[in-house]
Design a protein around this motif. Structure first.
Motif, PDB file in Angstrom:
ATOM      1  N   UNK A 255       0.866  -1.176   0.000  1.00 58.81           N
ATOM      2  CA  UNK A 255       0.000   0.000   0.000  1.00 58.81           C
ATOM      3  C   UNK A 255       0.904   1.228   0.000  1.00 58.81           C
ATOM      4  N   UNK A 256       0.471   2.292  -0.662  1.00 57.49           N
ATOM      5  CA  UNK A 256       1.261   3.528  -0.636  1.00 57.49           C
ATOM      6  C   UNK A 256       0.735   4.512   0.394  1.00 57.49           C
ATOM      7  N   UNK A 257      -0.548   4.385   0.765  1.00 59.83           N
ATOM      8  CA  UNK A 257      -1.142   5.309   1.728  1.00 59.83           C
ATOM      9  C   UNK A 257      -2.460   4.718   2.216  1.00 59.83           C
ATOM     10  N   UNK A 258      -2.970   5.287   3.308  1.00 63.02           N
ATOM     11  CA  UNK A 258      -4.260   4.847   3.841  1.00 63.02           C
ATOM     12  C   UNK A 258      -4.958   6.022   4.512  1.00 63.02           C
ATOM     13  N   UNK A 259      -6.271   6.064   4.366  1.00 63.34           N
ATOM     14  CA  UNK A 259      -7.124   6.994   5.112  1.00 63.34           C
ATOM     15  C   UNK A 259      -8.052   6.136   5.965  1.00 63.34           C
ATOM     16  N   UNK A 260      -7.977   6.320   7.282  1.00 61.82           N
ATOM     17  CA  UNK A 260      -8.742   5.483   8.200  1.00 61.82           C
ATOM     18  C   UNK A 260      -9.630   6.364   9.070  1.00 61.82           C
ATOM     19  N   UNK A 261     -10.922   6.088   9.040  1.00 66.47           N
ATOM     20  CA  UNK A 261     -11.877   6.821   9.877  1.00 66.47           C
ATOM     21  C   UNK A 261     -12.344   5.980  11.056  1.00 66.47           C
TER      22      UNK A 261
END
Length: 322
Positions: A255-261
């Motif tokens: 993975x290059x990035x993640x957005x986690x809510x």
């Protein structure tokens, strides 16, 4: 047509972590004839007809002999089943245009932020670096894959499609969504994953989906797309993700990035390594916050429909837990 249900009782607001006064005021405005209570006193158990729940206290619904319907105040219902004493009554998911649009806004925001290299440019700003990345792909070069094609997933897919992205979707059962390539079941998951550049997860949390965002998924995604390695956006439930695997996938370049809510433990503990990872964008379970002013009229409408002819929509399958 089902028989009408007599309106005789109160509404019990059984939600933890929320300000009850906001909801009491919204009910007073939308249905002043309805009495809403935030606690059930001894001897008043039989006066409760309906319960509004969000992470209700264990056993708080168990001894209400005239309780008829349980309304979940969130898009998901896994929080309801954390209570092993939930009575065998209809459970209704609260679906509203407001809740749907809030989730779509979040998904579109995060997709566009990663697509337009927002994290990279914010990092450059901190270092006072002026450099345009000329590798910026067009939207039609990027595939956004959405896991979960319910009301929320379909609406997000529609908006992203109109922005020019290629959109695909995966669900447990077959779904037909106009303009979206759809896949389903275990057999369709690998085919879905190998084309995804930005993976958006809006699945419900069930025994079958728990921990699905793990190395077994990340390892099947394409290695190098127009944005580099794939990007993960999870706005579904924290229990869907294996956070150690997300960290490992970021370190290994899967993975290059993640957005986690959402997170396995909420609030996210101060000692969580996720806080300090520059490749992760963290938001505090704020993607689609429930608004009393938006949801209360929907709940009142459903209660009145039920009392008129027994109609209930958005019913939860207790066995599948969604």
């Amino acid at each position: 047509m089902s028989a009408a249900v007599k309106n005789t009782g109160k509404i019990y607001f059984a939600a933890t972590g929320w300000d009850p006064e906001i909801w009491i005021k919204a009910f007073a405005k939308a249905a002043p004839e309805r009495e809403i209570v935030t606690e059930v006193k001894a001897g008043e158990e039989a006066s409760i007809d309906y319960a509004l729940v969000w992470k209700q206290k264990r056993g708080s619904l168990a001894n209400l002999p005239n309780l008829k319907v349980i309304f979940s105040l969130g898009a998901g219902v896994d929080h309801v089943f954390h209570d092993d004493q939930v009575p065998d009554l209809p459970i209704v998911r609260t679906v509203s245009p407001d809740l749907t649009m809030r989730m779509t806004e979040y998904v579109v925001w995060q997709v566009l932020d990663h697509h337009r290299l927002g994290p990279q440019y914010r990092a450059q700003q901190l270092k006072k670096i002026w450099r345009e990345d000329r590798r910026q792909p067009a939207a039609n070069e990027v595939n956004v894959g959405i896991m979960g094609l319910g009301v929320l997933g379909r609406d997000a897919a529609d908006k992203l499609k109109h922005l020019g992205f290629n959109v695909s979707g995966w669900s447990r059962r077959p779904q037909d969504v106009a303009g979206v390539a759809t896949y389903h079941g275990k057999d369709g998951l690998s085919e879905f994953l190998k084309q995804v550049d930005i993976l958006v997860c809006l699945l419900p949390l069930t025994p079958d989906t728990k921990g699905i965002l793990s190395m077994s998924v990340f390892g099947r995604m394409k290695e190098d797309g127009p944005l580099g390695a794939p990007i993960l956006i999870n706005a579904g439930r924290g229990g869907l993700q294996n956070e150690a695997d997300i960290q490992a996938a970021l370190e290994r370049g899967l993975l290059s990035a993640a957005s986690l809510d959402v997170f396995e433990t909420e609030p996210l503990p101060e000692n969580s390594p996720l806080w300090g990872n520059p490749k992760i964008t963290i938001t505090p379970h704020a993607a689609a916050s429930s608004s009393a002013n938006a949801l209360v009229p929907e709940i009142i409408r459903m209660i009145r429909d039920y009392e008129r002819d027994g109609t209930l929509i958005n019913l939860v399958d207790r066995e599948k837990q969604y």
